[in-house]
Enzyme design. Structure first.
Site, PDB file in Angstrom:
ATOM      1  N   GLY A   1       0.984  -5.212   0.999  1.00 23.38           N
ATOM      2  CA  GLY A   1      -0.200  -5.390   0.155  1.00 23.38           C
ATOM      3  C   GLY A   1       0.137  -6.014  -1.192  1.00 23.38           C
ATOM      4  O   GLY A   1      -0.737  -6.624  -1.822  1.00 23.38           O
TER       5      GLY A   1
ATOM      6  N   ALA B   1       0.853  -1.188   0.000  1.00 23.64           N
ATOM      7  CA  ALA B   1       0.000   0.000   0.000  1.00 23.64           C
ATOM      8  C   ALA B   1       0.886   1.233   0.000  1.00 23.64           C
ATOM      9  O   ALA B   1       2.060   1.184   0.391  1.00 23.64           O
ATOM     10  CB  ALA B   1      -0.899  -0.014   1.227  1.00 23.64           C
TER      11      ALA B   1
ATOM     12  N   GLU C   1       5.022  -4.833   7.054  1.00 25.35           N
ATOM     13  CA  GLU C   1       4.167  -3.840   7.718  1.00 25.35           C
ATOM     14  C   GLU C   1       4.638  -3.517   9.131  1.00 25.35           C
ATOM     15  O   GLU C   1       4.585  -2.372   9.584  1.00 25.35           O
ATOM     16  CB  GLU C   1       2.708  -4.324   7.762  1.00 25.35           C
ATOM     17  CG  GLU C   1       1.994  -4.306   6.416  1.00 25.35           C
ATOM     18  CD  GLU C   1       2.133  -5.619   5.643  1.00 25.35           C
ATOM     19  OE1 GLU C   1       3.069  -6.397   5.943  1.00 25.35           O
ATOM     20  OE2 GLU C   1       1.320  -5.843   4.732  1.00 25.35           O
TER      21      GLU C   1
ATOM     22  N   GLU D   1       0.190  -9.633  -0.479  1.00 27.37           N
ATOM     23  CA  GLU D   1      -1.219 -10.026  -0.287  1.00 27.37           C
ATOM     24  C   GLU D   1      -1.946 -10.096  -1.629  1.00 27.37           C
ATOM     25  O   GLU D   1      -2.795 -10.963  -1.849  1.00 27.37           O
ATOM     26  CB  GLU D   1      -1.900  -9.046   0.664  1.00 27.37           C
ATOM     27  CG  GLU D   1      -1.378  -9.173   2.095  1.00 27.37           C
ATOM     28  CD  GLU D   1      -1.846  -8.055   3.012  1.00 27.37           C
ATOM     29  OE1 GLU D   1      -1.728  -6.878   2.613  1.00 27.37           O
ATOM     30  OE2 GLU D   1      -2.330  -8.358   4.115  1.00 27.37           O
TER      31      GLU D   1
HETATM   32  N1  DAK Z   1       4.497   3.354  -0.608  1.00 27.91           N
HETATM   33  C1  DAK Z   1       4.832   4.567  -1.112  1.00 27.91           C
HETATM   34  N2  DAK Z   1       5.984   4.796  -1.796  1.00 27.91           N
HETATM   35  C2  DAK Z   1       6.834   3.757  -1.935  1.00 27.91           C
HETATM   36  C3  DAK Z   1       6.555   2.470  -1.414  1.00 27.91           C
HETATM   37  C4  DAK Z   1       5.320   2.282  -0.724  1.00 27.91           C
HETATM   38  N3  DAK Z   1       4.939   1.101  -0.233  1.00 27.91           N
HETATM   39  N4  DAK Z   1       7.579   1.668  -1.726  1.00 27.91           N
HETATM   40  C5  DAK Z   1       8.482   2.420  -2.402  1.00 27.91           C
HETATM   41  N5  DAK Z   1       8.024   3.672  -2.529  1.00 27.91           N
HETATM   42  C6  DAK Z   1       8.667   4.826  -3.165  1.00 27.91           C
HETATM   43  C7  DAK Z   1       9.782   5.392  -2.297  1.00 27.91           C
HETATM   44  O1  DAK Z   1       9.254   6.252  -1.314  1.00 27.91           O
HETATM   45  C8  DAK Z   1      10.611   6.104  -3.340  1.00 27.91           C
HETATM   46  O2  DAK Z   1       9.973   7.326  -3.640  1.00 27.91           O
HETATM   47  P1  DAK Z   1      10.823   8.701  -3.842  1.00 27.91           P
HETATM   48  O3  DAK Z   1      11.659   8.836  -2.620  1.00 27.91           O
HETATM   49  O4  DAK Z   1      11.643   8.408  -5.091  1.00 27.91           O
HETATM   50  O5  DAK Z   1       9.776   9.735  -4.045  1.00 27.91           O
HETATM   51  C9  DAK Z   1      10.490   5.198  -4.552  1.00 27.91           C
HETATM   52  O6  DAK Z   1       9.331   4.411  -4.351  1.00 27.91           O
HETATM   53  C10 DAK Z   1      11.656   4.238  -4.699  1.00 27.91           C
HETATM   54  O7  DAK Z   1      11.807   3.581  -3.464  1.00 27.91           O
HETATM   55  P2  DAK Z   1      13.242   3.206  -2.895  1.00 27.91           P
HETATM   56  O8  DAK Z   1      14.227   4.289  -3.155  1.00 27.91           O
HETATM   57  O9  DAK Z   1      13.041   2.754  -1.495  1.00 27.91           O
HETATM   58  O10 DAK Z   1      13.606   1.984  -3.864  1.00 27.91           O
HETATM   59  P3  DAK Z   1      14.516   0.713  -3.580  1.00 27.91           P
HETATM   60  O11 DAK Z   1      14.569   0.015  -4.882  1.00 27.91           O
HETATM   61  O12 DAK Z   1      15.801   1.101  -2.915  1.00 27.91           O
HETATM   62  O13 DAK Z   1      13.699  -0.182  -2.534  1.00 27.91           O
HETATM   63  C11 DAK Z   1      11.714  -1.326  -1.709  1.00 27.91           C
HETATM   64  C12 DAK Z   1      12.521  -0.804  -2.927  1.00 27.91           C
HETATM   65  C13 DAK Z   1      10.410  -1.843  -2.254  1.00 27.91           C
HETATM   66  C14 DAK Z   1      12.483  -2.460  -1.022  1.00 27.91           C
HETATM   67  C15 DAK Z   1      11.518  -0.153  -0.686  1.00 27.91           C
HETATM   68  O14 DAK Z   1      11.024   0.970  -1.410  1.00 27.91           O
HETATM   69  C16 DAK Z   1      10.553  -0.499   0.411  1.00 27.91           C
HETATM   70  O15 DAK Z   1      10.933  -1.142   1.395  1.00 27.91           O
HETATM   71  N6  DAK Z   1       9.300  -0.058   0.258  1.00 27.91           N
HETATM   72  C17 DAK Z   1       8.306  -0.164   1.320  1.00 27.91           C
HETATM   73  C18 DAK Z   1       7.795  -1.582   1.447  1.00 27.91           C
HETATM   74  C19 DAK Z   1       6.758  -1.689   2.535  1.00 27.91           C
HETATM   75  O16 DAK Z   1       6.981  -1.344   3.692  1.00 27.91           O
HETATM   76  N7  DAK Z   1       5.580  -2.203   2.177  1.00 27.91           N
HETATM   77  C20 DAK Z   1       4.469  -2.363   3.100  1.00 27.91           C
HETATM   78  C21 DAK Z   1       3.603  -1.124   3.062  1.00 27.91           C
HETATM   79  S1  DAK Z   1       2.218  -1.232   4.155  1.00 27.91           S
HETATM   80  C22 DAK Z   1      -5.404  -2.459   3.784  1.00 27.91           C
HETATM   81  C23 DAK Z   1      -4.910  -3.504   3.081  1.00 27.91           C
HETATM   82  C24 DAK Z   1      -3.525  -3.620   2.882  1.00 27.91           C
HETATM   83  C25 DAK Z   1      -2.663  -2.682   3.399  1.00 27.91           C
HETATM   84  C26 DAK Z   1      -3.165  -1.614   4.103  1.00 27.91           C
HETATM   85  C27 DAK Z   1      -4.540  -1.497   4.315  1.00 27.91           C
HETATM   86  N8  DAK Z   1      -6.799  -2.304   4.000  1.00 27.91           N
HETATM   87  C28 DAK Z   1      -7.716  -3.273   3.340  1.00 27.91           C
HETATM   88  C29 DAK Z   1      -7.345  -1.271   4.770  1.00 27.91           C
HETATM   89  C30 DAK Z   1      -1.231  -2.840   3.146  1.00 27.91           C
HETATM   90  C31 DAK Z   1      -0.276  -2.174   3.817  1.00 27.91           C
HETATM   91  C32 DAK Z   1       1.093  -2.170   3.296  1.00 27.91           C
HETATM   92  O17 DAK Z   1       1.417  -2.765   2.281  1.00 27.91           O
END
Ligand code: DAK
Length: 255
Positions: free
Chosen positions: A106, A63, A129, A109
């Protein structure tokens, strides 16, 4: 357009997420578009199997954290596009996820809503998460444990660590690992193979596997037996068995 739908020959639909600058983070617009597309292809008789893919670099990093960072519980309740999860959960046709790169949160998922997961050697799965102070919200605590068992699931969920495609395959989260450059072709080939088979049987198998998993064995077996009998009311059962006996390829009509 960040989500595209392409109708491929052989009754296959290809849905792709393409927001590489944010690693395909699933914002409201993407979720809404996924909901629209999957509702459309669920109702389209010309589609018998679907493939869901990201880009050749990333499936989806979860997400959109930027859109959630300052949210309150009520915002989460009213989040746009969350009907996508319901539409995907209820998508009645075989769905194949083609995973290159990260499938996180997500994104993982989303892949787990598929029936078959084809992953590239460089794919990485995870539910990180916990590292941003939340928990999975689209079935991660439930589908993951059903896929890989308690102890593998707990480690992934509690540490937020990523799992390689090979490890994911070994634990049962991935159906097949192929070289990164072959993921989409392999997923489309599998989809074509499934789409050429009787669609009523395919849908029924999916329904039984998903519904049966939540029932007692006896209830699930009863469901299977009754569904099995119903197959004998389909034209494709007659065609399949006659073609076998007549030593010719079957021509399935989907009826
Ligand atoms: N959201 C927003 N932006 C993201 C992102 C994300 N999940 N993942 C990456 N980006 C953005 C980064 O902020 C960066 O943006 P700028 O700084 O260039 O503006 C750009 O993508 C490139 O990211 P990185 O520089 O970090 O790129 P790398 O290749 O070095 O790393 C990475 C890639 C995927 C390993 C890293 O970006 C990362 O760890 N991303 C976050 C992964 C994460 O924590 N995912 C879980 C998110 S929480 C729901 C259902 C489901 C959910 C929620 C509610 N309901 C039904 C209510 C789900 C929740 C989640 O998924």
């Amino acid at each position: 357009m960040e989500v595209t739908l392409e109708c491929r020959p052989g009754n296959v639909a290809l849905v792709r997420i393409d927001r590489p600058e944010a690693r395909n983070a699933l914002n409201g617009a993407i979720r809404e578009r996924l909901a629209e597309i999957f509702a459309e292809i669920a109702a389209d008789d010309s589609v018998r199997c679907a493939v869901l893919a990201g880009t050749d670099k990333v499936f989806a990093a979860g997400a959109d954290i930027k859109a959630m960072a300052e949210a309150e519980p009520i915002d989460m309740m009213n989040r746009p596009g969350d009907r996508a999860w319901k539409v995907l959960k209820e998508f009645p046709k075989p769905l194949i996820a083609a995973v290159n790169g990260y499938a996180l949160g997500g994104g993982c998922e989303l892949a787990m809503h598929a029936d078959i997961i084809v992953a590239g050697e460089g794919a990485r799965f995870g539910q990180p998460e916990i590292k941003v102070g939340i928990i999975p919200g689209a079935g991660g605590t439930q589908r993951l444990v059903r896929a890989v068992g308690k102890f593998k699931a707990m480690k992934i969920l509690l540490t937020g660590d990523f799992v390689s495609a090979r490890d994911a395959e070994a634990m049962g989260l991935v159906s097949e690992v192929v070289p990164d450059g072959e993921v989409l072709d392999r997923a489309l080939a599998l989809a074509g193979q499934i789409a050429a088979l009787p669609p009523i049987a395919a849908r029924t198998i999916k329904e039984l596997v998903l519904q049966g998993g939540d029932l007692s064995l006896d209830s699930a077996l009863l469901l299977e037996r009754n569904a099995f009998r119903l197959m004998f009311g389909t034209a494709d059962q007659k065609e399949g068995m006659r073609a076998f006996l007549e030593k010719r390829p079957p021509a399935f009509s989907g009826r």
